[in-house]
Design a protein around this motif. Sequence first.
Motif: not given
Length: 365
Positions: A226-233, A235-242
């Motif tokens: 959440s703090l890395l704003m994953k997959n959002r505007p 973001a510092l991190v992407l992925g972690g999903g299916p």
Amino acid sequence: IGAADLLAEDTMRLLFYQPFIPRSVMVDYLKVLLAFHLALYHLRLFKLLPALVKRRGPDPTCAQCPMQPKSLEDPHGDCPHRVGILLDVAGKPGSPMAALAERSADAHYRRIPTFVKAYFSTKKLDEFAADLVKRGKATRPPDGGLTVGEVLRYLEPPHKAEREKFFGQRVYGLIQDSSGGKDADLDPEIQAVIELGLGEFDTYIEMLVALRGKYHLKYLKQCIDSLLMKNRPGALVLGGGPNEPERRFILDSRLLEVLLQIAVLRPGGALGYHTGEMRIDELLLFLRERYGLHVDRLPRGDGFTSPSIADRRALRDNLEAFTTRLREVGFYQDLSDAYVTQTVTPRYRIGLDGAPAQPSSGGAK
């Protein structure tokens, strides 16, 4: 404390733009900045606390925190617990740079289980210290609290007898709870810990990790995502999903814009700051030394050693992608092919007198 000072300075730098940008933009900037700094705080904590537990006390370096924000000409000192984050600027899944950024994210996320164990150790030692105080066998500082370093000193040999007695009772209580106070079979994980033959304190901590570690691990991962704003505007991190199970560090344009607004400010002038141009190599140094964000080199000690030939090629491509991204957000000015003349220009030009000049139009000039 250096990280806290850095957050305070970055916030003040952003608020400098208050007269020059819309309020909604300022609010968005602050949201991105606070999430970014809180994420860095957690990543440092994942690295720092296990190191302190391992040394059974405070790090003398932290007495005078070397991580203080300074000028570009005098970057803040080296901190042994700083984190290095390798960013995939282009954000292309499956590329060599994406693989390196996945490796970087994996190195940080893998620290969470070790942190959970270190947290349990520190928390329970604090309870042990409180018990000693109640029984008149220890004293607390006048303010009533112990630092983490002071708590960890209760791992030293002089406290072993009392420590083993205290945690022996805790172990007995967990065993009773696990079996329901009857002659029923123990929880297999509890039984496995008992068979290790560890001391009472280590046995108790291992039992806690076995019983409650997964719960803490789950929510700490959600917190850092959440703090890395994953997959959002921002973001510092992407992925972690299916569709993309492996997380990787990236540099979203919104976060880059916020950091650029901070980077182009110079101390001094009628309003306390003024804006100025900076070379791309200065910007890369700023991001690396101030925040641990790496674009054109590997972060040593955070999942990487020396780069291979393939790594160097990927890093060169990443630098080109970084230049392209600067052009897209309107902060890049290329005066010639010479590397030293490729500069980052402020979006809001504010002179020493505090008067704004015409905003740059964006794009390469």
